[in-house]
Design a protein around this motif. Structure first.
Motif, PDB file in Angstrom:
ATOM      1  N   TYR A 254       0.855  -1.186   0.000  1.00  0.00           N
ATOM      2  CA  TYR A 254       0.000   0.000   0.000  1.00  0.00           C
ATOM      3  C   TYR A 254       0.887   1.231   0.000  1.00  0.00           C
ATOM      4  N   ASN A 255       0.341   2.341  -0.475  1.00  0.00           N
ATOM      5  CA  ASN A 255       1.046   3.622  -0.480  1.00  0.00           C
ATOM      6  C   ASN A 255       0.426   4.566   0.552  1.00  0.00           C
ATOM      7  N   ARG A 256       1.178   5.636   0.851  1.00  0.00           N
ATOM      8  CA  ARG A 256       0.706   6.641   1.809  1.00  0.00           C
ATOM      9  C   ARG A 256      -0.715   7.092   1.466  1.00  0.00           C
ATOM     10  N   ASP A 257      -1.520   7.287   2.500  1.00  0.00           N
ATOM     11  CA  ASP A 257      -2.904   7.765   2.421  1.00  0.00           C
ATOM     12  C   ASP A 257      -3.875   6.777   1.782  1.00  0.00           C
ATOM     13  N   GLU A 258      -3.417   5.550   1.541  1.00  0.00           N
ATOM     14  CA  GLU A 258      -4.325   4.532   1.030  1.00  0.00           C
ATOM     15  C   GLU A 258      -5.095   3.938   2.207  1.00  0.00           C
ATOM     16  N   VAL A 259      -6.384   3.749   2.015  1.00  0.00           N
ATOM     17  CA  VAL A 259      -7.225   3.147   3.056  1.00  0.00           C
ATOM     18  C   VAL A 259      -7.207   1.631   2.857  1.00  0.00           C
ATOM     19  N   VAL A 260      -6.889   0.909   3.920  1.00  0.00           N
ATOM     20  CA  VAL A 260      -6.901  -0.557   3.866  1.00  0.00           C
ATOM     21  C   VAL A 260      -8.351  -1.029   3.960  1.00  0.00           C
TER      22      VAL A 260
ATOM     23  N   ILE B 215       1.448  -6.388   9.894  1.00  0.00           N
ATOM     24  CA  ILE B 215       2.300  -5.354   9.311  1.00  0.00           C
ATOM     25  C   ILE B 215       3.731  -5.857   9.214  1.00  0.00           C
ATOM     26  N   ARG B 216       4.191  -5.988   7.990  1.00  0.00           N
ATOM     27  CA  ARG B 216       5.561  -6.409   7.703  1.00  0.00           C
ATOM     28  C   ARG B 216       6.494  -5.201   7.698  1.00  0.00           C
ATOM     29  N   ARG B 217       5.960  -4.088   7.158  1.00  0.00           N
ATOM     30  CA  ARG B 217       6.731  -2.850   7.044  1.00  0.00           C
ATOM     31  C   ARG B 217       5.753  -1.702   6.926  1.00  0.00           C
ATOM     32  N   GLY B 218       6.109  -0.560   7.536  1.00  0.00           N
ATOM     33  CA  GLY B 218       5.273   0.629   7.407  1.00  0.00           C
ATOM     34  C   GLY B 218       4.506   0.953   8.672  1.00  0.00           C
ATOM     35  N   GLN B 219       3.630   1.944   8.547  1.00  0.00           N
ATOM     36  CA  GLN B 219       2.820   2.394   9.678  1.00  0.00           C
ATOM     37  C   GLN B 219       1.371   2.545   9.250  1.00  0.00           C
ATOM     38  N   ILE B 220       0.479   2.095  10.125  1.00  0.00           N
ATOM     39  CA  ILE B 220      -0.958   2.170   9.885  1.00  0.00           C
ATOM     40  C   ILE B 220      -1.586   2.937  11.037  1.00  0.00           C
ATOM     41  N   ASP B 221      -2.457   3.891  10.722  1.00  0.00           N
ATOM     42  CA  ASP B 221      -3.235   4.582  11.747  1.00  0.00           C
ATOM     43  C   ASP B 221      -4.641   3.998  11.755  1.00  0.00           C
ATOM     44  N   LEU B 222      -5.123   3.677  12.931  1.00  0.00           N
ATOM     45  CA  LEU B 222      -6.509   3.254  13.089  1.00  0.00           C
ATOM     46  C   LEU B 222      -7.272   4.489  13.536  1.00  0.00           C
ATOM     47  N   THR B 223      -8.303   4.834  12.795  1.00  0.00           N
ATOM     48  CA  THR B 223      -9.021   6.079  13.039  1.00  0.00           C
ATOM     49  C   THR B 223     -10.516   5.823  13.200  1.00  0.00           C
ATOM     50  N   ILE B 224     -11.147   6.733  13.925  1.00  0.00           N
ATOM     51  CA  ILE B 224     -12.606   6.725  13.996  1.00  0.00           C
ATOM     52  C   ILE B 224     -13.103   8.064  13.475  1.00  0.00           C
ATOM     53  N   ASP B 225     -14.280   8.037  12.927  1.00  0.00           N
ATOM     54  CA  ASP B 225     -14.892   9.233  12.363  1.00  0.00           C
ATOM     55  C   ASP B 225     -15.679   9.931  13.472  1.00  0.00           C
TER      56      ASP B 225
ATOM     57  N   ARG C  59       5.509  -2.272  12.308  1.00  0.00           N
ATOM     58  CA  ARG C  59       5.973  -3.633  12.034  1.00  0.00           C
ATOM     59  C   ARG C  59       5.746  -4.569  13.227  1.00  0.00           C
ATOM     60  N   GLY C  60       5.259  -5.764  12.916  1.00  0.00           N
ATOM     61  CA  GLY C  60       5.066  -6.761  13.952  1.00  0.00           C
ATOM     62  C   GLY C  60       3.765  -6.643  14.711  1.00  0.00           C
TER      63      GLY C  60
ATOM     64  N   LEU D 144      -5.689   3.334   7.874  1.00  0.00           N
ATOM     65  CA  LEU D 144      -5.085   4.227   6.891  1.00  0.00           C
ATOM     66  C   LEU D 144      -3.563   4.106   6.925  1.00  0.00           C
ATOM     67  N   VAL D 145      -2.947   4.003   5.750  1.00  0.00           N
ATOM     68  CA  VAL D 145      -1.486   3.938   5.658  1.00  0.00           C
ATOM     69  C   VAL D 145      -0.921   5.345   5.850  1.00  0.00           C
ATOM     70  N   THR D 146      -0.010   5.509   6.805  1.00  0.00           N
ATOM     71  CA  THR D 146       0.561   6.833   7.079  1.00  0.00           C
ATOM     72  C   THR D 146       2.066   6.887   6.813  1.00  0.00           C
ATOM     73  N   SER D 147       2.668   5.768   6.436  1.00  0.00           N
ATOM     74  CA  SER D 147       4.073   5.775   6.015  1.00  0.00           C
ATOM     75  C   SER D 147       4.085   5.884   4.486  1.00  0.00           C
ATOM     76  N   ASP D 148       5.268   6.128   3.911  1.00  0.00           N
ATOM     77  CA  ASP D 148       5.350   6.231   2.447  1.00  0.00           C
ATOM     78  C   ASP D 148       4.806   4.976   1.776  1.00  0.00           C
ATOM     79  N   GLU D 149       5.160   3.829   2.339  1.00  0.00           N
ATOM     80  CA  GLU D 149       4.668   2.547   1.847  1.00  0.00           C
ATOM     81  C   GLU D 149       4.394   1.648   3.042  1.00  0.00           C
ATOM     82  N   ALA D 150       3.538   0.671   2.830  1.00  0.00           N
ATOM     83  CA  ALA D 150       3.307  -0.349   3.847  1.00  0.00           C
ATOM     84  C   ALA D 150       3.232  -1.698   3.150  1.00  0.00           C
ATOM     85  N   GLU D 151       3.842  -2.678   3.769  1.00  0.00           N
ATOM     86  CA  GLU D 151       3.797  -4.046   3.270  1.00  0.00           C
ATOM     87  C   GLU D 151       3.034  -4.863   4.299  1.00  0.00           C
TER      88      GLU D 151
END
Length: 171
Positions: free
Chosen positions: A46-52, A65-75, A88-89, A108-115
């Protein structure tokens, strides 16, 4: 002495087992049990700002998460508020371990990329149906995870008393 009849695993599989055992939901499983998940796992980038996934979506997969950062958000009133940052991990989409669940947050992906490693819900349910011990171990971990979340929620409530009513949770 090693059992000559026990299965031996490739170094890639052993690395994956180590990775998986570092994640809450898999920590109780032995290598033989972890191996059941390998055929169902696939990697996705995934790329930055992509919604999983979005809140209220059907819970169709567990993500590791193998690599990257994900934010869990609520509306909250048309704003996205971050409730947790994962790296990661760590895993998310944990309610895919349950049947007929819907997402409670947006990922939501907040790193440049996420694996991410994706394990589809249907594959998890097939493993659970054919191996009740795996299901019991993973559900125990899920219960502990939710218990820890409740403790954090109640601590946060006590610290910000007056901003919301816990009674609303049960209405």
């Amino acid at each position: 002495m090693r059992n000559p009849f026990s299965k031996t695993y490739e170094s890639q599989e052993l690395q994956m087992f180590d990775f998986m055992q570092g994640i809450k939901f898999f920590e109780r499983l032995r290598q033989k049990e972890l191996a059941r998940f390998l055929p169902a796992m696939h990697e996705r980038k995934y790329n930055r700002d992509e919604v999983v996934f979005f809140s209220k979506d059907p819970s169709q997969a567990l993500y590791l998460i193998r690599r990257g950062q994900i934010d869990l958000t609520i509306d909250v009133r048309d704003n996205f508020e971050t409730i947790m940052q994962l790296k990661r991990g760590e895993a998310f989409g944990e309610n895919s371990l349950l049947e007929n669940a819907k997402r409670t947050y947006t990922a939501l992906v907040t790193s440049d990329e996420a694996e991410l490693i994706v394990i589809p819900h249907f594959a998890i349910q097939e493993i659970f149906d054919s191996n009740p011990k795996i299901k019991a171990k993973m559900m125990t971990s899920l219960a502990e995870y939710y218990n820890a979340n409740n403790q954090r929620l109640f601590r946060s409530y006590r610290e910000s008393f007056g901003f919301f009513s816990l009674r609303q949770m049960f209405e």
